[in-house]
Scaffold this active site. Sequence first.
Site, PDB file in Angstrom:
ATOM      1  N   THR A 156       0.827  -1.209   0.000  1.00 40.55           N
ATOM      2  CA  THR A 156       0.000   0.000   0.000  1.00 40.55           C
ATOM      3  C   THR A 156       0.860   1.257   0.000  1.00 40.55           C
ATOM      4  O   THR A 156       2.028   1.220   0.420  1.00 40.55           O
ATOM      5  CB  THR A 156      -0.901  -0.019   1.262  1.00 40.55           C
ATOM      6  N   ASP A 157       0.269   2.367  -0.419  1.00 38.35           N
ATOM      7  CA  ASP A 157       0.987   3.645  -0.345  1.00 38.35           C
ATOM      8  C   ASP A 157       1.093   4.150   1.095  1.00 38.35           C
ATOM      9  O   ASP A 157       1.881   5.046   1.391  1.00 38.35           O
ATOM     10  CB  ASP A 157       0.323   4.707  -1.238  1.00 38.35           C
ATOM     11  N   GLU A 158       0.283   3.569   1.997  1.00 40.41           N
ATOM     12  CA  GLU A 158       0.262   4.086   3.381  1.00 40.41           C
ATOM     13  C   GLU A 158       1.589   3.872   4.103  1.00 40.41           C
ATOM     14  O   GLU A 158       1.848   4.513   5.114  1.00 40.41           O
ATOM     15  CB  GLU A 158      -0.876   3.435   4.177  1.00 40.41           C
ATOM     16  N   LYS A 214       2.143  -3.442   7.594  1.00 38.54           N
ATOM     17  CA  LYS A 214       2.395  -3.663   6.159  1.00 38.54           C
ATOM     18  C   LYS A 214       3.856  -3.320   5.841  1.00 38.54           C
ATOM     19  O   LYS A 214       4.508  -4.017   5.062  1.00 38.54           O
ATOM     20  CB  LYS A 214       1.463  -2.801   5.304  1.00 38.54           C
ATOM     21  N   TYR A 236      -1.810  -0.418  11.191  1.00 37.24           N
ATOM     22  CA  TYR A 236      -1.980  -1.118   9.900  1.00 37.24           C
ATOM     23  C   TYR A 236      -0.769  -0.877   9.000  1.00 37.24           C
ATOM     24  O   TYR A 236      -0.138  -1.831   8.530  1.00 37.24           O
ATOM     25  CB  TYR A 236      -3.261  -0.637   9.197  1.00 37.24           C
TER      26      TYR A 236
HETATM   27  P1  NAD Z   1      -9.710  -7.227   2.543  1.00 32.74           P
HETATM   28  O1  NAD Z   1      -9.683  -6.909   3.994  1.00 32.74           O
HETATM   29  O2  NAD Z   1     -10.947  -6.948   1.762  1.00 32.74           O
HETATM   30  O3  NAD Z   1      -9.363  -8.772   2.318  1.00 32.74           O
HETATM   31  C1  NAD Z   1      -8.359  -9.429   3.031  1.00 32.74           C
HETATM   32  C2  NAD Z   1      -8.523 -10.935   2.812  1.00 32.74           C
HETATM   33  O4  NAD Z   1      -7.469 -11.602   3.504  1.00 32.74           O
HETATM   34  C3  NAD Z   1      -9.841 -11.504   3.358  1.00 32.74           C
HETATM   35  O5  NAD Z   1     -10.410 -12.386   2.429  1.00 32.74           O
HETATM   36  C4  NAD Z   1      -9.427 -12.233   4.628  1.00 32.74           C
HETATM   37  O6  NAD Z   1     -10.267 -13.319   4.944  1.00 32.74           O
HETATM   38  C5  NAD Z   1      -8.020 -12.677   4.254  1.00 32.74           C
HETATM   39  N1  NAD Z   1      -7.167 -12.897   5.435  1.00 32.74           N
HETATM   40  C6  NAD Z   1      -7.018 -12.062   6.504  1.00 32.74           C
HETATM   41  N2  NAD Z   1      -6.186 -12.630   7.398  1.00 32.74           N
HETATM   42  C7  NAD Z   1      -5.775 -13.811   6.872  1.00 32.74           C
HETATM   43  C8  NAD Z   1      -4.896 -14.839   7.318  1.00 32.74           C
HETATM   44  N3  NAD Z   1      -4.275 -14.769   8.495  1.00 32.74           N
HETATM   45  N4  NAD Z   1      -4.713 -15.915   6.529  1.00 32.74           N
HETATM   46  C9  NAD Z   1      -5.355 -16.019   5.330  1.00 32.74           C
HETATM   47  N5  NAD Z   1      -6.206 -15.079   4.866  1.00 32.74           N
HETATM   48  C10 NAD Z   1      -6.414 -13.996   5.632  1.00 32.74           C
HETATM   49  O7  NAD Z   1      -8.454  -6.465   1.934  1.00 32.74           O
HETATM   50  P2  NAD Z   1      -8.269  -5.765   0.518  1.00 32.74           P
HETATM   51  O8  NAD Z   1      -8.784  -4.385   0.607  1.00 32.74           O
HETATM   52  O9  NAD Z   1      -8.753  -6.676  -0.536  1.00 32.74           O
HETATM   53  O10 NAD Z   1      -6.680  -5.671   0.474  1.00 32.74           O
HETATM   54  C11 NAD Z   1      -5.914  -6.746  -0.056  1.00 32.74           C
HETATM   55  C12 NAD Z   1      -4.449  -6.403   0.037  1.00 32.74           C
HETATM   56  O11 NAD Z   1      -4.194  -5.209  -0.702  1.00 32.74           O
HETATM   57  C13 NAD Z   1      -3.962  -6.123   1.456  1.00 32.74           C
HETATM   58  O12 NAD Z   1      -2.689  -6.680   1.589  1.00 32.74           O
HETATM   59  C14 NAD Z   1      -3.906  -4.602   1.545  1.00 32.74           C
HETATM   60  O13 NAD Z   1      -2.917  -4.189   2.438  1.00 32.74           O
HETATM   61  C15 NAD Z   1      -3.545  -4.248   0.115  1.00 32.74           C
HETATM   62  N6  NAD Z   1      -4.006  -2.931  -0.358  1.00 32.74           N
HETATM   63  C16 NAD Z   1      -5.319  -2.569  -0.227  1.00 32.74           C
HETATM   64  C17 NAD Z   1      -5.750  -1.343  -0.743  1.00 32.74           C
HETATM   65  C18 NAD Z   1      -7.193  -0.907  -0.637  1.00 32.74           C
HETATM   66  O14 NAD Z   1      -7.507   0.228  -0.993  1.00 32.74           O
HETATM   67  N7  NAD Z   1      -8.115  -1.750  -0.190  1.00 32.74           N
HETATM   68  C19 NAD Z   1      -4.833  -0.498  -1.364  1.00 32.74           C
HETATM   69  C20 NAD Z   1      -3.491  -0.912  -1.467  1.00 32.74           C
HETATM   70  C21 NAD Z   1      -3.107  -2.134  -0.971  1.00 32.74           C
HETATM   71  O1  TDX Z   2     -16.613   6.343   7.691  1.00 34.09           O
HETATM   72  C1  TDX Z   2     -15.548   6.826   7.243  1.00 34.09           C
HETATM   73  N1  TDX Z   2     -15.413   8.190   7.158  1.00 34.09           N
HETATM   74  C2  TDX Z   2     -14.288   8.805   6.715  1.00 34.09           C
HETATM   75  O2  TDX Z   2     -14.209  10.031   6.642  1.00 34.09           O
HETATM   76  C3  TDX Z   2     -14.449   6.004   6.811  1.00 34.09           C
HETATM   77  C4  TDX Z   2     -14.540   4.510   6.897  1.00 34.09           C
HETATM   78  C5  TDX Z   2     -13.320   6.634   6.357  1.00 34.09           C
HETATM   79  N2  TDX Z   2     -13.227   7.993   6.307  1.00 34.09           N
HETATM   80  C6  TDX Z   2     -12.010   8.613   5.768  1.00 34.09           C
HETATM   81  C7  TDX Z   2     -10.692   8.103   6.316  1.00 34.09           C
HETATM   82  C8  TDX Z   2      -9.766   8.208   5.120  1.00 34.09           C
HETATM   83  O3  TDX Z   2      -9.223   9.510   5.045  1.00 34.09           O
HETATM   84  O4  TDX Z   2     -11.998   8.285   4.375  1.00 34.09           O
HETATM   85  C9  TDX Z   2     -10.675   7.989   3.921  1.00 34.09           C
HETATM   86  C10 TDX Z   2     -10.632   6.576   3.380  1.00 34.09           C
HETATM   87  O5  TDX Z   2     -10.784   5.713   4.506  1.00 34.09           O
HETATM   88  P1  TDX Z   2     -10.750   4.119   4.352  1.00 34.09           P
HETATM   89  O6  TDX Z   2     -11.768   3.715   3.343  1.00 34.09           O
HETATM   90  O7  TDX Z   2     -10.828   3.542   5.725  1.00 34.09           O
HETATM   91  O8  TDX Z   2      -9.331   3.884   3.683  1.00 34.09           O
HETATM   92  P2  TDX Z   2      -7.839   4.298   4.136  1.00 34.09           P
HETATM   93  O9  TDX Z   2      -7.738   4.456   5.591  1.00 34.09           O
HETATM   94  O10 TDX Z   2      -7.401   5.446   3.274  1.00 34.09           O
HETATM   95  O11 TDX Z   2      -7.050   2.953   3.709  1.00 34.09           O
HETATM   96  C11 TDX Z   2      -7.382   2.253   2.471  1.00 34.09           C
HETATM   97  O12 TDX Z   2      -6.479   2.537   1.451  1.00 34.09           O
HETATM   98  C12 TDX Z   2      -5.172   2.015   1.544  1.00 34.09           C
HETATM   99  C13 TDX Z   2      -7.450   0.751   2.722  1.00 34.09           C
HETATM  100  O13 TDX Z   2      -8.342   0.471   3.781  1.00 34.09           O
HETATM  101  C14 TDX Z   2      -6.089   0.186   3.004  1.00 34.09           C
HETATM  102  O14 TDX Z   2      -6.156  -1.234   3.139  1.00 34.09           O
HETATM  103  C15 TDX Z   2      -5.169   0.536   1.871  1.00 34.09           C
HETATM  104  O15 TDX Z   2      -3.866   0.111   2.153  1.00 34.09           O
END
Ligand code: NAD
Ligand code: TDX
Length: 347
Positions: free
Chosen positions: A130-132, A159, A155
């Site tokens: 992630t970019d975080e 990561k 988090y």
């Molecule tokens: P998500 O939370 O929707 O899904 C995570 C999945 O991992 C789930 O299916 C969960 O059951 C599984 N999991 C959790 N713990 C586990 C374990 N111990 N063993 C096996 N499986 C397990 O997450 P996502 O949003 O799909 O993110 C996927 C990946 O991408 C993550 O690594 C996250 O850090 C990265 N990522 C997410 C975003 C975003 O915006 N969502 C952006 C950049 C990177």
């Molecule tokens: O109810 C809300 N209200 C609100 O203002 C929620 C859930 C979030 N927010 C804000 C927090 C953040 O600034 O919105 C922005 C986005 O929040 P999230 O959807 O929780 O995402 P973020 O914290 O940016 O992280 C996401 O992007 C990077 C994913 O959850 C991560 O897994 C990924 O790595």
Amino acid sequence: MKHRYLVTGGAGFIGSNFVHFIDQTEPESLVLVFDKLTYAGNLDSLKGMGPQHQVVVGDICDEQLVAQALAQFKPDRLVHFAAESHVDRSIDGPKEFVKTNVLGTFTLLHQAKIYFEANKGDFRFLQVSTDEVYGSLGETGYFTEETPYQPNSPYSASKAGSDHLVRAWWHTYHFPVITTNCSNNYGPFQFPEKLIPVVILSALSGKPLPIYGDGQNIRDWLFVLDHCKGIHRALERGELGECYNIGGNNELTNLQVVHRICEILDLRRPKQKGSYKDQITFVKDRPGHDRRYAIDASKIKAKLGWQPEESFESGFLKTVDWYLEHEDWVKNILSGEYRLTRQGLGA
Ligand code: NAD
Ligand code: TDX
């Protein structure tokens, strides 16, 4: 092209989109989803994938099960999505994040290295990050692959820890890894705890739309399928040991995001009176809330020829429409029924 993809976290948001992408674009390839099915894992999200693909319910911290999946499935691609992924949950309960994201990634690396050394071949381990991990930006500048890691939440710290292990496995053992660091994703199958699905579903059920702090935090939004294509491109053409930033060049404040969702819903499902914007409520800020993320994706564009295909406008319309058209998927989550599906798999 024929590959054997072991996809950890394949029942989650991005993982399930990746599985469907492979299912639809590489009919010769096979997928093994390895997923613990935490609250974020949902087998409903994998409905419709070809019967040739398989699911193993298991924890990436379970060394024996990981070793067995590798030995039996014999993947040449390991795409590592599995993680605890929600920042708010990491603030309330960081332990699971350290366990899955750090210890789980270590376990995978350790077992995959043993597997690779026994089988060799064109094996690749892709770390989905992630970019975080880069921390928070001021009003200007972008994250590049050279930006030092400065994670701010439990988090992103977990990561970052996992990314460092991946890096070390390359430098120390020459274990074949590639890392991608992506910005905020949105699209189908996202669990309704993240901003965009929270807002769509709360709007439709007449609840407040919670905006943390002043709503001026900025995220760089990317449609999930574009992320999947970037991961695939990095797997196919990326250089081993390299990192690639993936981003949408779509910086928006949270308030702009919420306004746009409300405007689309006002058109698609007009309220009897007023706008969905009337439901916007400013709430207490997230502790340590990062102010701005923005990705410089020029490396993956120049070196691997990837760029996003979806604009924020088109991707957003698709996403809102998807949630409107998939009431059953939503209903099963809101009722908790989706967690019962796993029982058929003996989890
Ligand atoms: P998500 O939370 O929707 O899904 C995570 C999945 O991992 C789930 O299916 C969960 O059951 C599984 N999991 C959790 N713990 C586990 C374990 N111990 N063993 C096996 N499986 C397990 O997450 P996502 O949003 O799909 O993110 C996927 C990946 O991408 C993550 O690594 C996250 O850090 C990265 N990522 C997410 C975003 C975003 O915006 N969502 C952006 C950049 C990177
Ligand atoms: O109810 C809300 N209200 C609100 O203002 C929620 C859930 C979030 N927010 C804000 C927090 C953040 O600034 O919105 C922005 C986005 O929040 P999230 O959807 O929780 O995402 P973020 O914290 O940016 O992280 C996401 O992007 C990077 C994913 O959850 C991560 O897994 C990924 O790595």
